[in-house]
Design a protein around this motif. Sequence first.
Motif, PDB file in Angstrom:
ATOM      1  N   ASP A  30      -0.185   1.870   1.388  1.00 59.19           N
ATOM      2  CA  ASP A  30       0.626   1.680   0.387  1.00 59.19           C
ATOM      3  C   ASP A  30       0.063   1.905  -0.852  1.00 59.19           C
ATOM      4  O   ASP A  30      -0.986   1.262  -1.547  1.00 59.19           O
ATOM      5  CB  ASP A  30       0.915   0.324   0.385  1.00 59.19           C
ATOM      6  CG  ASP A  30       1.777  -0.303  -0.642  1.00 59.19           C
ATOM      7  OD1 ASP A  30       2.276   0.660  -1.632  1.00 59.19           O
ATOM      8  OD2 ASP A  30       2.222  -1.595  -0.914  1.00 59.19           O
ATOM      9  N   GLY A  31       0.354   3.058  -1.313  1.00 61.59           N
ATOM     10  CA  GLY A  31      -0.129   3.627  -2.571  1.00 61.59           C
ATOM     11  C   GLY A  31       1.068   3.295  -3.884  1.00 61.59           C
ATOM     12  O   GLY A  31       0.878   3.786  -4.959  1.00 61.59           O
ATOM     13  N   GLY A  32       2.320   2.728  -3.454  1.00 59.49           N
ATOM     14  CA  GLY A  32       3.402   2.412  -4.301  1.00 59.49           C
ATOM     15  C   GLY A  32       3.864   3.640  -4.966  1.00 59.49           C
ATOM     16  O   GLY A  32       4.700   3.517  -6.082  1.00 59.49           O
ATOM     17  N   GLY A  33       3.634   4.791  -4.572  1.00 65.05           N
ATOM     18  CA  GLY A  33       4.131   5.994  -5.388  1.00 65.05           C
ATOM     19  C   GLY A  33       3.273   6.216  -6.682  1.00 65.05           C
ATOM     20  O   GLY A  33       3.580   7.194  -7.252  1.00 65.05           O
ATOM     21  N   LEU A  34       2.195   5.302  -6.768  1.00 61.70           N
ATOM     22  CA  LEU A  34       1.548   5.457  -7.956  1.00 61.70           C
ATOM     23  C   LEU A  34       0.072   6.264  -7.822  1.00 61.70           C
ATOM     24  O   LEU A  34      -0.215   6.652  -8.814  1.00 61.70           O
ATOM     25  CB  LEU A  34       1.265   4.055  -8.583  1.00 61.70           C
ATOM     26  CG  LEU A  34       2.537   3.158  -8.915  1.00 61.70           C
ATOM     27  CD1 LEU A  34       2.245   1.844  -9.225  1.00 61.70           C
ATOM     28  CD2 LEU A  34       3.443   3.920  -9.806  1.00 61.70           C
ATOM     29  N   SER A  85      -9.062   0.528  -3.629  1.00 64.29           N
ATOM     30  CA  SER A  85      -8.223  -0.056  -2.163  1.00 64.29           C
ATOM     31  C   SER A  85      -8.778  -1.192  -1.594  1.00 64.29           C
ATOM     32  O   SER A  85     -10.048  -1.647  -1.994  1.00 64.29           O
ATOM     33  CB  SER A  85      -8.705   1.096  -1.297  1.00 64.29           C
ATOM     34  OG  SER A  85      -8.331   2.556  -1.977  1.00 64.29           O
ATOM     35  N   ILE A 102      -4.489  -0.882   1.368  1.00 67.54           N
ATOM     36  CA  ILE A 102      -3.438  -0.893  -0.234  1.00 67.54           C
ATOM     37  C   ILE A 102      -4.227  -0.490  -1.161  1.00 67.54           C
ATOM     38  O   ILE A 102      -5.231  -0.562  -1.441  1.00 67.54           O
ATOM     39  CB  ILE A 102      -3.388  -2.540  -0.274  1.00 67.54           C
ATOM     40  CG1 ILE A 102      -2.963  -3.397   0.772  1.00 67.54           C
ATOM     41  CG2 ILE A 102      -2.693  -2.982  -1.555  1.00 67.54           C
ATOM     42  CD1 ILE A 102      -1.611  -3.036   1.467  1.00 67.54           C
ATOM     43  N   ARG A 103      -3.531   0.736  -1.638  1.00 70.16           N
ATOM     44  CA  ARG A 103      -4.004   1.410  -2.700  1.00 70.16           C
ATOM     45  C   ARG A 103      -3.060   1.187  -4.158  1.00 70.16           C
ATOM     46  O   ARG A 103      -3.474   1.520  -5.051  1.00 70.16           O
ATOM     47  CB  ARG A 103      -4.068   2.785  -2.449  1.00 70.16           C
ATOM     48  CG  ARG A 103      -5.059   3.141  -1.303  1.00 70.16           C
ATOM     49  CD  ARG A 103      -5.410   4.428  -1.125  1.00 70.16           C
ATOM     50  NE  ARG A 103      -5.276   5.280  -2.245  1.00 70.16           N
ATOM     51  CZ  ARG A 103      -6.239   5.570  -3.298  1.00 70.16           C
ATOM     52  NH1 ARG A 103      -7.388   4.609  -3.357  1.00 70.16           N
ATOM     53  NH2 ARG A 103      -6.084   6.406  -4.099  1.00 70.16           N
ATOM     54  N   ASN A 104      -1.972   0.478  -4.040  1.00 73.54           N
ATOM     55  CA  ASN A 104      -0.883   0.521  -4.955  1.00 73.54           C
ATOM     56  C   ASN A 104      -1.634  -0.445  -6.218  1.00 73.54           C
ATOM     57  O   ASN A 104      -1.972  -1.494  -5.910  1.00 73.54           O
ATOM     58  CB  ASN A 104       0.228  -0.146  -4.350  1.00 73.54           C
ATOM     59  CG  ASN A 104       1.261  -0.548  -5.553  1.00 73.54           C
ATOM     60  OD1 ASN A 104       1.166  -0.691  -6.749  1.00 73.54           O
ATOM     61  ND2 ASN A 104       2.666  -0.694  -4.932  1.00 73.54           N
ATOM     62  N   GLU A 106      -0.632  -1.986  -8.794  1.00 77.81           N
ATOM     63  CA  GLU A 106       0.105  -3.240  -8.932  1.00 77.81           C
ATOM     64  C   GLU A 106      -0.467  -4.324  -7.943  1.00 77.81           C
ATOM     65  O   GLU A 106      -0.423  -5.613  -8.226  1.00 77.81           O
ATOM     66  CB  GLU A 106       1.811  -2.941  -8.846  1.00 77.81           C
ATOM     67  CG  GLU A 106       2.061  -2.001  -9.690  1.00 77.81           C
ATOM     68  CD  GLU A 106       2.207  -2.510 -11.189  1.00 77.81           C
ATOM     69  OE1 GLU A 106       2.322  -3.635 -11.320  1.00 77.81           O
ATOM     70  OE2 GLU A 106       1.682  -1.629 -12.069  1.00 77.81           O
ATOM     71  N   LYS A 107      -0.472  -4.108  -6.620  1.00 80.26           N
ATOM     72  CA  LYS A 107      -0.977  -5.012  -5.658  1.00 80.26           C
ATOM     73  C   LYS A 107      -2.366  -5.465  -5.620  1.00 80.26           C
ATOM     74  O   LYS A 107      -2.853  -5.974  -5.211  1.00 80.26           O
ATOM     75  CB  LYS A 107      -0.663  -4.574  -4.249  1.00 80.26           C
ATOM     76  CG  LYS A 107       0.888  -4.396  -4.120  1.00 80.26           C
ATOM     77  CD  LYS A 107       1.411  -4.175  -2.649  1.00 80.26           C
ATOM     78  CE  LYS A 107       2.878  -3.863  -2.548  1.00 80.26           C
ATOM     79  NZ  LYS A 107       3.197  -3.620  -1.386  1.00 80.26           N
TER      80      LYS A 107
END
Length: 114
Positions: A30-34, A85, A102-104, A106-107
């Motif tokens: 999950d990079g959240g598009g960021l 990450s 998890i790479r986003n 925001e998270k």
Amino acid sequence: MVRDFKRAWQARDIEALIGLLDPRARASADGGGLVPAFLEPIHGGERIARTWLQIAARSPAFTLLERTVNGQPGLVAQLDGTVVSVYAFDIADGLITRIWAIRNPEKLRRWTAG
């Protein structure tokens, strides 16, 4: 298992990584598009191992820390002291069956604040 995965990843030992992963394992990110992240889940222990070695090659200066993630052993990757990450694992029958990356950013805020 997570510690062994960390060691094999840091050593870039493809055979050790493959041996720790269920042949039917899955990995998702999950990079959240960021930030960069693979868009589709990766299926198969060997494909996952090769992908993780590519990650290590692109970011040789990151530090891996063993941390509790979602109540289970996991890994946190830092680059220059910043969390980039968080990796959560499912393990069954002595093999890693699932990895969540998890790479986003925001998270990752709670990891950065901690």
